[in-house]
Design an enzyme around this catalytic site. Structure first.
Site, short mmCIF file in Angstrom:
data_model
loop_
_atom_site.label_atom_id
_atom_site.label_comp_id
_atom_site.label_asym_id
_atom_site.label_seq_id
_atom_site.Cartn_x
_atom_site.Cartn_y
_atom_site.Cartn_z
N LYS A 53 39.82 -26.18 10.23
CA LYS A 53 38.69 -25.72 9.45
C LYS A 53 38.86 -24.25 9.05
O LYS A 53 38.53 -23.86 7.92
CB LYS A 53 37.40 -25.92 10.25
CG LYS A 53 37.01 -27.39 10.39
CD LYS A 53 35.91 -27.60 11.40
CE LYS A 53 35.60 -29.09 11.56
NZ LYS A 53 34.63 -29.37 12.62
N GLN A 97 31.24 -26.44 17.16
CA GLN A 97 32.13 -27.59 17.34
C GLN A 97 31.68 -28.44 18.52
O GLN A 97 31.46 -27.95 19.63
CB GLN A 97 33.57 -27.12 17.56
CG GLN A 97 34.57 -28.24 17.70
CD GLN A 97 34.69 -29.08 16.43
OE1 GLN A 97 34.76 -28.54 15.34
NE2 GLN A 97 34.73 -30.39 16.59
N ASP A 120 26.75 -28.39 8.65
CA ASP A 120 27.16 -29.68 9.20
C ASP A 120 26.18 -30.78 8.82
O ASP A 120 26.50 -31.96 8.90
CB ASP A 120 27.27 -29.60 10.73
CG ASP A 120 28.70 -29.61 11.22
OD1 ASP A 120 29.59 -30.05 10.46
OD2 ASP A 120 28.95 -29.20 12.37
#
Length: 282
Positions: A53, A97, A120
């Site tokens: 990412k 994460q 997200d």
């Protein structure tokens, strides 16, 4: 193989080029888009995801801020970090994460992220916006799947769509997005009595159950578009999806591979969400 291969890696590459152009335009105005990524602990798979990412951000003109925290970080300290990032005007997106260490409540962490920076798409406000058709951030995997379907030329209005899986991250939002596109949607899950009965009717089949090769060619309607969200390891340790690609590709009209299908698109849509968050900021 008779099915057309839906190349998610190639589509994701094109999207990253578009993101880079828009990101550079913002930077030229003194408003460079910024994404903060928090990694707690030393989970090997999570570390790989985060590294990818960060690399995607660098290649797309998005400033990334990686915060690595030890596994024994308290929930209080993690929430304080998020609060600080919420208040930072140079940060437009925040990603924590998952999975988190067991002593940290993941849901509480997600709900601490400002909805304006929830790139997200996991916050309850984002889920509510999706449910009611309001503007908000879409979860990256279902968002990427919709782009893949568009790229494949899928005619969704009136189509029979079957989603296998009912998670908050993929299955449920995927069904809602398909409904918004006027598809007729069926959700199957672990308690569905006869999954094959449903999958054989599907013009659009999306497998997101997390079980290696559970969908075989005899369960697929000839000519259907098959999107494989699964990412598993078989008995030999080989990476595979929820769909048995070899048998499915002989029946389907179009199909995504694993790897190289949904995965790259999930990462690309994170960049798109981050860019849109920056563009919305006055």
């Amino acid at each position: 193989m008779t099915a057309t291969l839906i190349d998610g890696a190639a589509l994701a590459k094109r999207l990253r080029v578009q993101v880079a152009e828009r990101a550079h335009a913002l930077s030229a105005k003194g408003r460079p888009p910024g994404l903060a990524v928090i990694l707690v602990g030393d989970d090997a798979a999570s570390a790989v995801y985060v590294r990818n990412k960060v690399k995607d951000c660098e290649e797309s003109g998005i400033r990334s801020v990686l915060q690595r925290l030890p596994a024994d970080t308290s929930e209080h300290d993690l929430l304080a970090r998020i609060d600080a990032l919420n208040a930072d005007p140079a940060i437009h997106g925040i990603l924590v994460q998952l999975p988190l260490p067991p002593h940290i409540d993941a849901r509480r962490v997600i709900e601490t992220i400002s909805p304006d920076k929830d790139v997200d798409g996991f916050h309850v406000a984002s889920a509510g916006a999706l449910m009611t058709g309001q503007p908000g951030f879409l979860p990256c995997t279902p968002y990427g799947v919709m782009k893949l379907l568009e790229h494949a030329g899928a005619k969704l209005a009136g189509a029979e769509a079957v989603v296998i899986g009912r998670s908050n991250i993929v299955g449920k939002p995927q069904a809602l997005l398909l409904l918004q596109a006027d598809a007729t949607v069926t959700i199957c899950h672990s308690r569905t009595r006869d999954i094959a009965f449903h999958t054989r009717r599907a013009d659009i089949l999306i497998a997101a159950v997390g079980r290696a090769r559970i969908i075989t060619g005899d369960m697929i309607k000839p000519g259907a578009i098959v999107i494989d969200v699964g990412m598993n390891r078989d008995a030999d340790g080989k990476l595979c999806g929820d769909v048995d690609f070899e048998s499915a590709a002989r029946v389907a009209g179009a199909i995504t591979p694993v790897p190289g299908g949904v995965g790259p698109m999930t990462r690309a849509m994170l960049l798109v969400n981050t860019l849109e968050a920056a563009e919305r900021r006055p």
